[in-house]
Design a protein around this motif. Structure first.
Motif, PDB file in Angstrom:
ATOM      1  N   THR A 101       0.834  -1.210   0.000  1.00  0.00           N
ATOM      2  CA  THR A 101       0.000   0.000   0.000  1.00  0.00           C
ATOM      3  C   THR A 101       0.864   1.253   0.000  1.00  0.00           C
ATOM      4  N   VAL A 102       1.875   1.272   0.862  1.00  0.00           N
ATOM      5  CA  VAL A 102       2.803   2.408   0.903  1.00  0.00           C
ATOM      6  C   VAL A 102       3.457   2.615  -0.457  1.00  0.00           C
ATOM      7  N   PHE A 103       3.883   1.524  -1.082  1.00  0.00           N
ATOM      8  CA  PHE A 103       4.554   1.616  -2.378  1.00  0.00           C
ATOM      9  C   PHE A 103       3.600   2.100  -3.466  1.00  0.00           C
ATOM     10  N   PHE A 104       2.385   1.549  -3.525  1.00  0.00           N
ATOM     11  CA  PHE A 104       1.428   1.932  -4.566  1.00  0.00           C
ATOM     12  C   PHE A 104       1.026   3.400  -4.457  1.00  0.00           C
ATOM     13  N   ILE A 105       0.806   3.871  -3.230  1.00  0.00           N
ATOM     14  CA  ILE A 105       0.417   5.272  -3.049  1.00  0.00           C
ATOM     15  C   ILE A 105       1.571   6.194  -3.430  1.00  0.00           C
ATOM     16  N   TRP A 106       2.799   5.805  -3.021  1.00  0.00           N
ATOM     17  CA  TRP A 106       3.969   6.604  -3.404  1.00  0.00           C
ATOM     18  C   TRP A 106       4.144   6.611  -4.920  1.00  0.00           C
ATOM     19  N   LEU A 107       3.975   5.456  -5.561  1.00  0.00           N
ATOM     20  CA  LEU A 107       4.137   5.361  -7.010  1.00  0.00           C
ATOM     21  C   LEU A 107       3.082   6.194  -7.729  1.00  0.00           C
ATOM     22  N   TYR A 108       1.852   6.144  -7.248  1.00  0.00           N
ATOM     23  CA  TYR A 108       0.771   6.923  -7.860  1.00  0.00           C
ATOM     24  C   TYR A 108       1.055   8.425  -7.748  1.00  0.00           C
ATOM     25  N   ALA A 109       1.526   8.847  -6.565  1.00  0.00           N
ATOM     26  CA  ALA A 109       1.829  10.267  -6.368  1.00  0.00           C
ATOM     27  C   ALA A 109       3.008  10.707  -7.226  1.00  0.00           C
ATOM     28  N   THR A 110       3.929   9.761  -7.518  1.00  0.00           N
ATOM     29  CA  THR A 110       5.096  10.085  -8.334  1.00  0.00           C
ATOM     30  C   THR A 110       4.741  10.156  -9.822  1.00  0.00           C
ATOM     31  N   LEU A 111       3.943   9.198 -10.295  1.00  0.00           N
ATOM     32  CA  LEU A 111       3.599   9.134 -11.715  1.00  0.00           C
ATOM     33  C   LEU A 111       2.505  10.123 -12.097  1.00  0.00           C
ATOM     34  N   PHE A 112       1.597  10.382 -11.165  1.00  0.00           N
ATOM     35  CA  PHE A 112       0.481  11.282 -11.451  1.00  0.00           C
ATOM     36  C   PHE A 112       0.429  12.392 -10.406  1.00  0.00           C
ATOM     37  N   PRO A 113       1.426  13.268 -10.437  1.00  0.00           N
ATOM     38  CA  PRO A 113       1.469  14.335  -9.431  1.00  0.00           C
ATOM     39  C   PRO A 113       0.309  15.317  -9.583  1.00  0.00           C
ATOM     40  N   SER A 114      -0.378  15.515  -8.506  1.00  0.00           N
ATOM     41  CA  SER A 114      -1.460  16.490  -8.449  1.00  0.00           C
ATOM     42  C   SER A 114      -1.605  16.916  -6.999  1.00  0.00           C
ATOM     43  N   GLU A 115      -2.424  17.888  -6.758  1.00  0.00           N
ATOM     44  CA  GLU A 115      -2.605  18.352  -5.383  1.00  0.00           C
ATOM     45  C   GLU A 115      -3.164  17.242  -4.501  1.00  0.00           C
ATOM     46  N   LEU A 116      -4.107  16.470  -5.052  1.00  0.00           N
ATOM     47  CA  LEU A 116      -4.721  15.396  -4.274  1.00  0.00           C
ATOM     48  C   LEU A 116      -3.761  14.224  -4.068  1.00  0.00           C
ATOM     49  N   SER A 117      -3.060  13.799  -5.141  1.00  0.00           N
ATOM     50  CA  SER A 117      -2.171  12.649  -5.015  1.00  0.00           C
ATOM     51  C   SER A 117      -0.996  12.942  -4.090  1.00  0.00           C
ATOM     52  N   LEU A 118      -0.487  14.168  -4.130  1.00  0.00           N
ATOM     53  CA  LEU A 118       0.613  14.527  -3.239  1.00  0.00           C
ATOM     54  C   LEU A 118       0.161  14.573  -1.788  1.00  0.00           C
ATOM     55  N   LYS A 119      -1.064  15.005  -1.553  1.00  0.00           N
ATOM     56  CA  LYS A 119      -1.595  14.998  -0.188  1.00  0.00           C
ATOM     57  C   LYS A 119      -1.881  13.584   0.291  1.00  0.00           C
ATOM     58  N   LEU A 120      -2.207  12.700  -0.652  1.00  0.00           N
ATOM     59  CA  LEU A 120      -2.508  11.316  -0.297  1.00  0.00           C
ATOM     60  C   LEU A 120      -1.247  10.564   0.130  1.00  0.00           C
ATOM     61  N   ASN A 121      -0.097  10.937  -0.430  1.00  0.00           N
ATOM     62  CA  ASN A 121       1.161  10.290  -0.077  1.00  0.00           C
ATOM     63  C   ASN A 121       1.556  10.668   1.349  1.00  0.00           C
ATOM     64  N   PHE A 122       1.608   9.677   2.247  1.00  0.00           N
ATOM     65  CA  PHE A 122       1.836   9.969   3.674  1.00  0.00           C
ATOM     66  C   PHE A 122       3.244   9.639   4.135  1.00  0.00           C
ATOM     67  N   LEU A 123       4.209   9.505   3.211  1.00  0.00           N
ATOM     68  CA  LEU A 123       5.583   9.204   3.595  1.00  0.00           C
ATOM     69  C   LEU A 123       6.325  10.482   3.989  1.00  0.00           C
ATOM     70  N   SER A 124       5.961  11.039   5.122  1.00  0.00           N
ATOM     71  CA  SER A 124       6.646  12.228   5.603  1.00  0.00           C
ATOM     72  C   SER A 124       7.765  11.814   6.549  1.00  0.00           C
ATOM     73  N   ARG A 125       8.874  12.522   6.481  1.00  0.00           N
ATOM     74  CA  ARG A 125      10.070  12.146   7.233  1.00  0.00           C
ATOM     75  C   ARG A 125       9.848  12.197   8.738  1.00  0.00           C
ATOM     76  N   ASN A 126       9.151  13.204   9.224  1.00  0.00           N
ATOM     77  CA  ASN A 126       9.066  13.399  10.666  1.00  0.00           C
ATOM     78  C   ASN A 126       7.951  12.591  11.322  1.00  0.00           C
ATOM     79  N   GLN A 127       7.057  11.972  10.540  1.00  0.00           N
ATOM     80  CA  GLN A 127       5.940  11.257  11.141  1.00  0.00           C
ATOM     81  C   GLN A 127       5.946   9.756  10.846  1.00  0.00           C
TER      82      GLN A 127
END
Length: 239
Positions: free
Chosen positions: A79-105
């Motif tokens: 799930t982490v990989f698919f969401i990251w891949l989707y946000a990378t291949l289809f960058p948009s405001e929604l997809s970038l917000k959906l990606n939850f791989l933040s360094r501090n959290q």
């Protein structure tokens, strides 16, 4: 509000669906190759025998597949990989917000999930092949406890030195600065969570209990506005 809720409920839905899809394949593989303990038996952490437990569960331990936890952590990592891949291949405001791989959290809990999963997988692998030095195979309790302690020290060091966190929040009383004491407190908490293995296999798997715990932590993180952390914990709950 909508984006935050969407960000939390999307990973839990994906991991649940992946878990359902992976289960038949993993179950078939485990039964086909008879990946279960070849000899029944447990001993207490202090080395004493557990004759009552062994007598009640001797027919269940042999013939019940091990390594079922792969479904949980594999579905989360996918799930982490698919969401990251989707946000990378289809960058948009929604997809970038959906990606939850933040360094501090999320990096620390993700690292902990991977390492702890590998420890559990190694223990199960030794058990099904009977090559471990523990009773009926498996990794000795002291070694598992040592690995968990080291993992706790790594997490504590990340919190204290990298994130500069040295205080704890006690409900209804407020925040208390405890300085470097947060390191041993973190380790003790990790060891305490590790002890949840005591209930694993008694009247069912510990997964149900841990799912309730992670669901509660998801709610706490969400209401503290730690949305990325809440989304990651929701993914584990779904798994």
């Amino acid at each position: 509000m909508f984006v935050s809720l969407f960000k939390v409920f999307t990973p839990i839905t994906i991991t649940f669906a992946l878990g359902i899809l992976l289960t038949p394949f993993l179950t078939h593989y485990l039964y086909k190759y008879k990946l279960w303990k070849k000899c029944a038996g447990k001993i207490a952490p202090d080395g004493r025998a557990t004759p009552i437990f062994n007598d009640l569960h001797k027919g269940k331990e042999v013939g019940t597949p091990r390594m079922g936890g792969v479904i949980i952590w594999a579905s989360v990592l996918l799930t982490v990989f698919f969401i990251w891949l989707y946000a990378t291949l289809f960058p948009s405001e929604l997809s970038l917000k959906l990606n939850f791989l933040s360094r501090n959290q999320t990096w620390l809990p993700l690292f902990t999930l991977v390492v702890a999963s590998l420890i559990g997988l190694m223990d199960d692998w030794l058990e099904v092949h009977g090559t471990g030095t523990y009773l009926a195979g498996g990794m000795p309790f002291k070694k598992r406890l040592l690995l968990v302690t080291i993992l706790g020290l790594v997490g504590a060091g990340w919190f204290y030195f990298k994130l500069e966190q040295s205080s704890v929040l006690i409900p209804f009383l407020g925040e208390f600065a405890i300085g470097w004491w947060i390191i041993p407190l973190f380790v003790i908490t990790m060891v305490g969570l590790f002890s949840s293995g005591v209930i694993d296999g008694l009247d069912g798997l510990a997964g149900g209990v841990m799912a309730i715990i992670f669901a509660a932590y998801t709610g706490i993180a969400y209401f503290q506005n730690q949305i990325d952390l809440a989304a990651f914990r929701a993914a584990i709950t779904g798994g």
